[in-house]
Scaffold this active site. Structure first.
Site, PDB file in Angstrom:
ATOM      1  N   ARG A 162       5.736  -8.669  19.854  1.00  0.00           N
ATOM      2  CA  ARG A 162       5.841  -9.989  20.472  1.00  0.00           C
ATOM      3  C   ARG A 162       4.665 -10.849  20.018  1.00  0.00           C
ATOM      4  NH1 ARG A 162       3.124  -6.886  23.863  1.00  0.00           N
ATOM      5  NH2 ARG A 162       1.669  -7.758  25.344  1.00  0.00           N
ATOM      6  N   HIS A 212      23.486   1.150  12.076  1.00  0.00           N
ATOM      7  CA  HIS A 212      24.691   1.869  12.492  1.00  0.00           C
ATOM      8  C   HIS A 212      25.062   1.382  13.889  1.00  0.00           C
ATOM      9  CE1 HIS A 212      23.675   4.603   9.205  1.00  0.00           C
ATOM     10  NE2 HIS A 212      22.457   4.652   9.704  1.00  0.00           N
ATOM     11  N   LYS A 260      12.751  -8.639  16.465  1.00  0.00           N
ATOM     12  CA  LYS A 260      13.211 -10.025  16.538  1.00  0.00           C
ATOM     13  C   LYS A 260      12.394 -10.888  15.593  1.00  0.00           C
ATOM     14  CE  LYS A 260      14.749  -9.614  21.259  1.00  0.00           C
ATOM     15  NZ  LYS A 260      14.571  -9.966  22.642  1.00  0.00           N
ATOM     16  N   ASN A 299       0.819  -1.198   0.000  1.00  0.00           N
ATOM     17  CA  ASN A 299       0.000   0.000   0.000  1.00  0.00           C
ATOM     18  C   ASN A 299       0.864   1.262   0.000  1.00  0.00           C
ATOM     19  OD1 ASN A 299      -2.353   1.649   0.173  1.00  0.00           O
ATOM     20  ND2 ASN A 299      -3.378   0.054   1.368  1.00  0.00           N
TER      21      ASN A 299
END
Length: 195
Positions: free
Chosen positions: A189, A113, A175, A83
């Site tokens: 999560r 960085h 993660k 989109n």
């Protein structure tokens, strides 16, 4: 080793390398043309996406405006919809599977960085005239098949998202996310299985 090889290999690389700058400018020209294109000009739309992206499956749809760094490192599977106002910083490979839904404002980052300022910023005398002051590296991002990424989600470098996943709006994905789950939040999560 070229700066592009360093970039794709996850090493610190020179973002001002002439080869990378040339690809950057090519992508900017294509993106400008794409974002200004009449929405009914399907032939030109396909031609620009084919020239910009590293790989594009059948029936991929990307709403304008769309933004990316190089384009050639983006691989999108068939039937995936991206989109408006999405930004893909493809300093490394971004691979999106088939049947994906990418909502407005999604940001996918591969560039990174050093966290520590003393490692991120070159001191006077450490920087060659053809190098930026900031050190940059990158990690690939992979998104599986049948994934829905909600609005304004931010996906960080090195993340892998499995198949059949829904990421809730506004999540910051730092993660890996396994297959067949609903995940959201900051940081993102897993909330529940959706097998």
């Amino acid at each position: 080793m070229t700066e592009k090889e360093k970039m794709l290999g996850g090493q610190i690389y020179n973002t001002l390398d002439p080869q990378l700058i040339e690809q950057y400018h090519k992508a900017r020209r294509l993106i400008k043309d794409y974002n200004l294109l009449d929405s009914e000009d399907m032939v030109k739309r396909e031609a620009i996406l084919n020239a910009l992206l590293g790989e594009k499956g059948e029936k991929v749809w990307i709403e304008a405006p769309f933004f990316c760094d190089y384009g050639e490192h983006i691989h999108i599977g068939e039937n995936t919809f991206v989109n408006m106002n999405c930004t893909f910083l493809d300093d490394n490979i971004i691979r999106i599977g088939k049947n994906g839904l990418i909502a407005p404002g999604v940001q996918i980052y591969t560039a990174s960085h050093p966290i520590k300022a003393s490692e991120r910023i070159r001191r006077p005398g450490e920087q060659a005239s053809d190098e930026p002051i900031y050190r940059t590296s990158s990690k690939p991002v992979t998104i599986g098949d049948n994934v829905w990424i909600g609005g304004n989600v931010c996906i960080m470098p090195g993340v892998n998202i499995g198949d059949n996943v829904t990421i809730g709006a506004g999540a910051v994905v730092t993660k890996d996310i396994p297959d067949n789950v609903l995940a959201y939040g900051n940081p993102c999560r897993v909330i529940k299985s959706i097998e």
